[in-house]
Scaffold this motif. Structure first.
Motif, mmCIF file in Angstrom:
data_model
loop_
_atom_site.group_PDB
_atom_site.id
_atom_site.type_symbol
_atom_site.label_atom_id
_atom_site.label_comp_id
_atom_site.label_asym_id
_atom_site.label_seq_id
_atom_site.Cartn_x
_atom_site.Cartn_y
_atom_site.Cartn_z
ATOM 1 N N ALA A 1 0.911 -1.131 0.017
ATOM 2 C CA ALA A 1 0.087 -0.032 0.021
ATOM 3 C C ALA A 1 0.884 1.248 0.019
ATOM 4 O O ALA A 1 1.797 1.505 0.842
ATOM 5 C CB ALA A 1 -1.061 0.080 0.985
ATOM 6 N N TYR A 2 0.711 2.258 -0.988
ATOM 7 C CA TYR A 2 1.346 3.128 -1.056
ATOM 8 C C TYR A 2 0.504 4.523 -0.647
ATOM 9 O O TYR A 2 -0.533 4.598 -0.810
ATOM 10 C CB TYR A 2 1.893 3.616 -2.675
ATOM 11 N N ALA A 3 1.002 5.414 -0.142
ATOM 12 C CA ALA A 3 0.270 6.741 0.279
ATOM 13 C C ALA A 3 0.099 7.533 -1.206
ATOM 14 O O ALA A 3 1.060 7.333 -1.994
ATOM 15 C CB ALA A 3 1.493 7.627 0.995
ATOM 16 N N ASP A 4 -0.829 8.170 -1.181
ATOM 17 C CA ASP A 4 -1.483 8.796 -2.543
ATOM 18 C C ASP A 4 -0.463 9.627 -3.035
ATOM 19 O O ASP A 4 -0.253 9.775 -4.411
ATOM 20 C CB ASP A 4 -2.680 9.371 -2.063
ATOM 21 N N SER A 5 0.378 10.239 -2.420
ATOM 22 C CA SER A 5 1.253 11.236 -2.690
ATOM 23 C C SER A 5 2.428 10.726 -3.376
ATOM 24 O O SER A 5 3.213 11.343 -3.984
ATOM 25 C CB SER A 5 1.696 12.168 -1.417
ATOM 26 N N ALA B 1 2.244 7.279 -4.907
ATOM 27 C CA ALA B 1 1.773 6.541 -5.703
ATOM 28 C C ALA B 1 2.219 6.706 -7.293
ATOM 29 O O ALA B 1 1.674 7.799 -7.720
ATOM 30 C CB ALA B 1 0.186 6.004 -5.623
ATOM 31 N N ASP C 1 8.674 15.890 -1.102
ATOM 32 C CA ASP C 1 9.252 14.452 -0.672
ATOM 33 C C ASP C 1 10.306 14.729 0.464
ATOM 34 O O ASP C 1 10.710 13.564 0.904
ATOM 35 C CB ASP C 1 9.865 13.995 -1.853
#
Length: 118
Positions: free
Chosen positions: A58-62, A64, A89
């Motif tokens: 699962a990745y953070a939306d920011s 992905a 980032d």
């Protein structure tokens, strides 16, 4: 009990790439699930990429589509390939670990700094 050592941080210009590595070891957990979190000044630590209970990532939306997480189970090593880096980032990046049979990431490394400049 659990040791996590991150490497690969540094300074990069926006649009560039970096790869973080995490070497993990444990005397008490048989199967380690690794992941990555980050914390920017004034903000809470937040997940970047984690392994969820069904084994998917699962990745953070920011991040992905820009970041790629991988884990080498044979060597208990995790990687975070970061592409198209943005100013947002910039953060301290932490390797994290949990028992694969439990859901909570409760172990964290010392962190490696990533700084993105324009």
């Amino acid at each position: 009990q659990v040791q996590l050592v991150e490497s690969g941080g540094g300074s990069v210009q926006a649009g560039g790439s970096l790869t973080l590595s995490c070497a993990a070891s444990s005397t008490v957990i048989r199967r380690l699930c690794l992941g990555w979190f980050r914390q920017s000044p004034g903000k809470e630590r937040a997940r970047v990429a984690i392994i969820v209970k069904d084994g998917t990532i699962a990745y953070a939306d920011s991040v992905a589509g820009r970041f790629a997480f991988s884990q080498d189970n044979a060597n208990n090593t995790a990687y975070l390939q970061m592409n198209t880096l943005k100013l947002d980032d910039t953060a301290m990046y932490y390797c994290a670990a949990r028992d694969c049979d439990l859901g909570v990431y409760r172990y964290f490394g010392q962190g490696t700094q990533v700084t993105v400049s324009s």
